[in-house]
Enzyme design. Structure first.
Site, mmCIF file in Angstrom:
data_model
loop_
_atom_site.group_PDB
_atom_site.id
_atom_site.type_symbol
_atom_site.label_atom_id
_atom_site.label_comp_id
_atom_site.label_asym_id
_atom_site.label_seq_id
_atom_site.Cartn_x
_atom_site.Cartn_y
_atom_site.Cartn_z
ATOM 1 N N ASP A 215 0.825 -1.208 0.000
ATOM 2 C CA ASP A 215 0.000 0.000 0.000
ATOM 3 C C ASP A 215 0.862 1.262 0.000
ATOM 4 O O ASP A 215 0.594 2.218 -0.737
ATOM 5 C CB ASP A 215 -0.921 -0.010 1.223
ATOM 6 C CG ASP A 215 -2.262 0.646 0.951
ATOM 7 O OD1 ASP A 215 -2.642 0.753 -0.228
ATOM 8 O OD2 ASP A 215 -2.943 1.047 1.910
ATOM 9 N N ASP A 262 -9.179 -1.968 2.242
ATOM 10 C CA ASP A 262 -8.877 -1.377 3.553
ATOM 11 C C ASP A 262 -9.888 -1.799 4.612
ATOM 12 O O ASP A 262 -9.710 -1.507 5.795
ATOM 13 C CB ASP A 262 -8.840 0.155 3.440
ATOM 14 C CG ASP A 262 -7.752 0.631 2.493
ATOM 15 O OD1 ASP A 262 -6.709 -0.031 2.430
ATOM 16 O OD2 ASP A 262 -7.957 1.647 1.799
#
Length: 373
Positions: A215, A262
């Site tokens: 990420d 997420d």
């Protein structure tokens, strides 16, 4: 003890109400994005985690057959950031080199079809409370070229939800309304957390750490993640209105977004911890979803997850720039689990926890935890 506390997890029902109340209100009123985002994502994780307790059921208890369970191995966890990177860059390449509308059309069709499946599974459980018939009908096992054996069986409740899901997905495909996008996104998240097991605490840790760096690299190191997130007009993200659209006044809606990853990735880890709580409390997996029992690992990590979201949003607003949410969520979840384990003197038991262990290994792990107590 578990019999005495049966059906006392009223919070689960309240969380369902809260989730869909916030979803419905956001159509009429602009809820502050941080509030909307944290409540929605945390509610999804709470619900998905409790649904995932069914993964502890054996086949004769109504659980999924062992050969059909979706369980990540350590190899899968190591590969995940690389496979995710390849898929992400493939989408980036497609948006950069092909007509954006055509790419979105193909992707929207795929996710609309996937939505029929997830919506049917999500809502048929509620519909079956009213439509109680368990009689099934449909297509028995039939061999198809390339596909192999296919079996399609419906209860009346499932069939009605299937038809309604087709209509819903067709309308979404046509309108791309943010409210429908979020319903599909919510169903994708809950179904993923409910059905996929990371197998063990070690594998969950490997997965989180790998995606932590994934990420950070794709958000801070390149424009790939942000470009795909903004270009992809489909339910891979939840949309939170900053400005409501007013067609009569030619005002377009403006949105903040949160990627489904997420929610799902930390959610899988938190779900594992709830199942660890379940085994430690010696609660029947058949009844655990509706029971109230000690959930120290789950509650602390759910709080840490929400805190990580607050940090993500806070930093995003402070710097006015996109943030890799896993940068904050991974340390929060891993840190929370480690703190609780050492506080309760159960680190060895947590580290050894493995849902795919043989009965002998499980008894050994149980022996270790009893010695620690």
């Amino acid at each position: 003890d578990s019999e005495k506390t049966e059906s006392t997890n009223y919070i689960l029902g309240l969380v369902y109400v809260l989730l869909f109340a916030v979803w419905g209100i956001s159509y009429f009123v602009v809820i502050p994005v941080p509030v909307n985002l944290v409540i929605t994502a945390t509610s999804i994780v709470y619900i998905g985690c409790h649904k995932s307790i069914n993964l502890l059921r054996s086949e004769h208890e109504g659980g999924v057959a062992s050969q059909d369970r979706e369980v990540l191995s350590a190899t899968d966890a190591y590969k995940f950031p690389f496979i995710g990177s390849a898929a992400l860059f493939g989408l980036y390449f497609a948006f950069k080199n092909f007509d954006k509308e055509t790419v979105n059309l193909i992707l929207a069709l795929y996710f609309s079809l996937a939505g029929v499946y997830t919506l049917t599974n999500s809502f048929s459980k509620f519909a079956s409370i009213i439509i109680t018939s368990k009689k099934t009908f449909g297509m028995k096992k039939t061999k198809f070229p390339l596909l192999g054996e296919v079996e399609i069986q419906f209860t009346p409740a499932e069939f009605i939800c299937f038809i309604l899901s087709i209509i819903f997905s067709a309308v979404y495909f046509k309108t791309k309304h943010f409210m429908m996008n979020n319903i599909l996104g919510i169903s994708f998240c809950i179904q993923s957390i409910e059905r996929i097991s990371v197998g063990s605490y070690k594998i969950g840790s490997i997965l989180l750490i790998g995606l932590f760096f994934y990420d950070i690299f794709w958000v801070f190191g390149t424009d790939v993640m942000v470009t795909v997130a903004k270009s992809f007009d489909g339910p891979i993200k939840l949309l939170f209105p900053r400005v409501l659209a007013v067609p009569a006044a030619s005002i377009k809606g403006e949105f903040s977004l949160l990627g489904l990853g997420d929610i799902v990735i930390p959610g899988l880890f938190v779900a594992l911890l709830l199942r660890f709580d379940t085994t430690r409390a010696n609660v029947s997996a058949v009844k655990a979803e509706s029971l109230s029992f000690p959930k120290p690992y789950f509650l602390v990590n759910l709080f840490c997850y929400a805190l990580g979201l607050v940090c993500t949003v806070g930093v995003m607003y402070f710097f006015n720039a996109a943030q890799p949410a896993l940068l904050y969520l991974v340390p929060a979840c891993l840190g929370g689990s480690v703190v609780v384990a050492f506080w309760r003197k159960e680190w060895q038991a947590l580290w050894a926890y493995n849902e795919e262990a043989t009965p002998q290994k499980e008894s050994e792990a149980s022996g270790v935890s009893k010695k620690e107590d």
